[in-house]
Design an enzyme around this catalytic site. Structure first.
Site, PDB file in Angstrom:
ATOM      1  N   GLU A 243       1.037  -1.489  -0.017  1.00  0.00           N
ATOM      2  CA  GLU A 243       0.148  -0.171  -0.107  1.00  0.00           C
ATOM      3  C   GLU A 243       0.712   1.127   0.088  1.00  0.00           C
ATOM      4  O   GLU A 243       1.467   1.591   0.522  1.00  0.00           O
ATOM      5  CB  GLU A 243      -1.145  -0.295   1.560  1.00  0.00           C
ATOM      6  CG  GLU A 243      -2.427   0.682   1.255  1.00  0.00           C
ATOM      7  CD  GLU A 243      -1.618   1.892   1.756  1.00  0.00           C
ATOM      8  OE1 GLU A 243      -1.849   2.585   0.762  1.00  0.00           O
ATOM      9  OE2 GLU A 243      -2.445   2.413   2.637  1.00  0.00           O
ATOM     10  N   CYS A 277      -2.650   7.975   3.293  1.00  0.00           N
ATOM     11  CA  CYS A 277      -2.413   7.926   1.641  1.00  0.00           C
ATOM     12  C   CYS A 277      -3.653   7.650   1.498  1.00  0.00           C
ATOM     13  O   CYS A 277      -3.844   8.488  -0.222  1.00  0.00           O
ATOM     14  CB  CYS A 277      -2.266   5.763   1.985  1.00  0.00           C
ATOM     15  SG  CYS A 277      -3.387   5.761   3.238  1.00  0.00           S
TER      16      CYS A 277
END
Ligand code: NAD
Length: 476
Positions: A243, A277
Site C-alpha cells: 500500500e 494515504c
C-alpha cells in the site's frame, strides 16, 4: 531518558545502540528507542517461526477469544497509547486524532477477530467433491509507516494472527515508541513468539523483508520502498500486500450543493494534516462553482485550531517530520514560482515544531508538481474544469490509483462518474471513509493486494484444495 524496548518471544529487548525520538510539535526529546541488531532480527523471525505451528493449531474460536483479549488491552491502555501517538506523531488527542486512532485500533481488532473463512465447496458432482480450505502462510513480516502508526500496524497484525500466522513488525523509525509499547502490551495476552517487534530504519526493514523464513510481507509506505521489497521477494517468494499511497482526486460535479458536505470534504483532504494515504490531494471544481467552493473551504479552514496536540481544543497538529515538512514547502514554493495563487496559508509557521498552515492553492492545473506529485501534507490544489469528461481525464492522468471521490446531488450521475475513475476505491459524497469490513487497496503504482474484511483475511492465507474421489458403488 528512558530507552524503549522491542519484544522478542514475549520478552523485552534493549540495546545500547539507540536513536532519539522527538516531539514534532516542540522538538523536545521524548525517549530513546533501541535499535535491533542483525542477530535480534534473526531471533525475532526464529521466534515467530517456532511459535507458528502451535498458534495455527489452536481452533478458530481459541484465536478469536485471544484477539478479543487483545482488543481489551487496547481499550484499557487507550489513554497511554493515545498520548504516545500525539507526542510522537503529532496528531491531536481531540477530533479525528489520537483517541480516534485508538478507537480505530479497537475496531480493526474486533472485526477481523469475528470473521471466519469457511470451507468452500468449489466443485461437486457424482464422482468428486473439491473443497477449498484456507491455511495460514507462516511468518508475516510487517513494515509500518509513520502517519497512522498504531492503526496501520493493527491492520497488518490482526488479520495475520486471526488466520494463524505469526508476526514480526517493524515500525517506522519516525514513530517507533508508541508501536513498540502497543506490541509490548499486546504480548501480555498473546502466547510467546506470536507477535514480535524489531526497531530501526530501512536497513532493519530490509533484513526482515529479505529473510528466507518470511512468507508474507505487509507494507505501507512509499512507492520506492515498495519496489525494493518487490526485488527482495525474488529471494524468498514472499507474498506481498503493498500500500504505497496515492494522489487521490476529488471531483465536485457541476451545481452540487456543498454547504452540507464541506465538513466532510475538509476532513477528506486534511485529516492528519493531509498525511494520509487516501486523502483528497487534488480538487476538481466546475468553473461556475469555483468561487463558491473556494469561499466555503476557506471559511471552514479558518475555524480549525492548529497547535500542540496535547492542548485542549486543538484539531490540527504539526507535520510529522522534517523530510515531509521540506517536501510540502518545496511543492508550494514551486507552485508559487509557476504562477499559482495562494488562497490561504502558503508559508511555514514561525516557532518550534514542523507547523505548516492549511494551504489552499488556486490557478493551478495538471502538469504542476503540486498536482502531479503526492504532497502528503496540508495543501490542496484546486483545479477548475469546464466539462465533467475533462475532470475525469485529469483525475486519471496519474500513475497512482488508491482512492478518489465524486461529490454530487444526483447519485446516479455520481455513480456513473465514479465508475470511470481508475482507483481501488471511489467514494461518493465522502472521502477516505474506510471501514474494517470493506476491502481497501490500490491499483497501478499505489500497490497491490487488499486489506480489511473477508478479502483482507484471505490475503494472509493460501488456498488448499482437498479433492475427494467419490466411491462408486458397484453391485457384487
Ligand atoms: P518509507 O517507504 O521510506 O518508509 C516506510 C517504512 O518502510 C518504514 O518503516 C521504513 O523504515 C521502511 N523501509 C525503508 N526502506 C526499507 C527497505 N529497503 N526494506 C524494508 N523496509 C524499508 O516511507 P517514508 O520515508 O516514511 O515516507 C516517504 C513517503 O511515503 C511520504 O512522503 C509519503 O508520500 C509516503 N507515505 C505513504 C504512506 C501511506 O500510508 N501509504 C505512509 C507514509 C508515507
Amino acid at each position: 531518558m528512558k530507552n524503549y524496548t522491542f519484544t522478542i518471544n514475549g520478552n523485552p529487548v534493549s540495546t545500547a545502540n539507540t536513536f532519539d525520538v522527538k516531539n514534532p510539535a516542540t522538538g523536545e526529546l521524548i525517549g530513546k528507542a533501541s535499535i535491533s541488531s542483525k542477530s535480534d532480527v534473526e531471533e525475532a523471525i526464529t521466534s515467530a517461526k517456532a511459535a507458528q505451528p502451535k498458534w495455527a493449531a489452536k481452533t478458530n474460536e481459541e484465536r478469536k477469544a485471544i484477539l478479543m483479549k487483545v482488543s481489551q488491552v487496547l481499550i484499557d491502555n487507550t489513554d497511554y497509547l493515545a498520548n504516545w501517538i500525539t507526542k510522537e506523531q503529532g496528531k491531536p488527542m481531540a477530533g479525528p486524532g489520537a483517541m480516534f486512532e485508538m478507537q480505530a485500533c479497537v475496531g480493526w481488532t474486533q472485526v477481523p477477530a469475528s470473521l471466519d473463512l469457511p470451507v468452500e465447496v468449489v466443485f461437486e458432482d457424482d464422482t468428486r467433491r473439491d473443497e477449498m480450505h484456507r491455511k495460514p502462510l507462516g511468518v508475516v513480516g510487517a513494515i509500518a509507516p509513520w502517519n497512522w502508526p498504531l492503526m496501520i500496524a493493527i491492520w497488518q497484525i490482526i488479520p495475520a494472527l486471526r488466520a494463524g500466522n505469526t508476526v514480526v513488525l517493524k515500525p517506522s523509525e519516525y514513530t517507533t515508541i508508541g508501536t513498540l509499547e502497543m506490541i509490548r502490551l499486546m504480548n501480555t495476552v498473546l502466547p510467546e513468539g506470536v507477535l514480535n517487534s524489531i526497531s530501526g530504519d530501512g536497513k532493519v526493514g530490509a533484513q526482515l523483508t529479505s529473510s528466507k523464513e518470511v512468507d508474507k510481507i505487509m507494507f505501507t509506505g512509499s512507492e520506492s520502498t515498495a519496489r525494493k521489497i518487490i526485488e527482495a521477494s525474488e529471494g524468498n517468494m514472499a507474498r506481498l500486500t503493498l500500500e504505497c499511497g496515492g494522489n487521490d482526486a476529488a471531483i465536485i460535479l457541476p451545481g452540487t450543493e456543498m454547504h452540507s458536505k464541506i465538513g466532510d470534504l475538509f476532513w477528506g483532504a486534511f485529516i492528519n494534516m493531509g498525511q494520509t494515504c487516501a486523502c483528497a490531494k487534488r480538487l476538481y471544481v466546475h468553473e461556475d462553482d469555483y468561487d463558491r467552493v473556494v469561499t466555503a473551504l476557506d471559511a471552514i479552514s479558518a475555524q480549525m485550531p492548529m497547535g500542540n496536540g496535547m492542548d485542549e481544543g486543538v484539531l490540527l497538529g504539526p507535520i510529522q517530520n522534517k523530510m515531509q515538512f521540506d517536501k510540502v514547502n518545496n511543492l508550494v514554493e514551486d507552485a508559487k514560482a509557476n504562477g499559482a495563487t495562494i488562497i490561504r496559508g502558503g508559508s511555514p509557521m514561525d516557532g518550534a515544531g514542523y507547523f505548516y498552515p492549511i494551504t489552499l492553492v488556486g490557478d493551478i492545473d495538471n502538469g504542476a508538481r503540486l498536482v502531479d506529485e503526492e504532497q502528503f501534507g496540508p495543501v490542496l490544489p484546486i483545479i477548475k474544469y469546464k466539462t465533467v469528461e475533462e475532470a475525469i481525464l485529469k483525475a486519471n492522468d496519474t500513475r497512482t490509483g488508491l482512492g478518489g471521490s465524486v461529490w454530487g446531488d444526483d447519485l446516479e450521475e455520481a455513480a456513473r462518474v465514479a465508475s470511470l475513475i481508475d482507483t481501488g476505491t471511489v467514494w461518493i459524497n465522502q472521502h477516505g471513509a474506510i471501514h474494517p469490513m470493506v476491502p481497501f487497496g490500490g491499483v497501478k503504482d499505489s500497490g497491490y493486494g487488499v486489506e480489511f474484511g473477508v478479502e483482507g483475511l484471505k490475503s494472509v492465507t493460501s488456498p488448499q484444495i482437498i479433492s475427494i474421489k467419490k466411491q462408486v458403488l458397484t453391485k457384487a
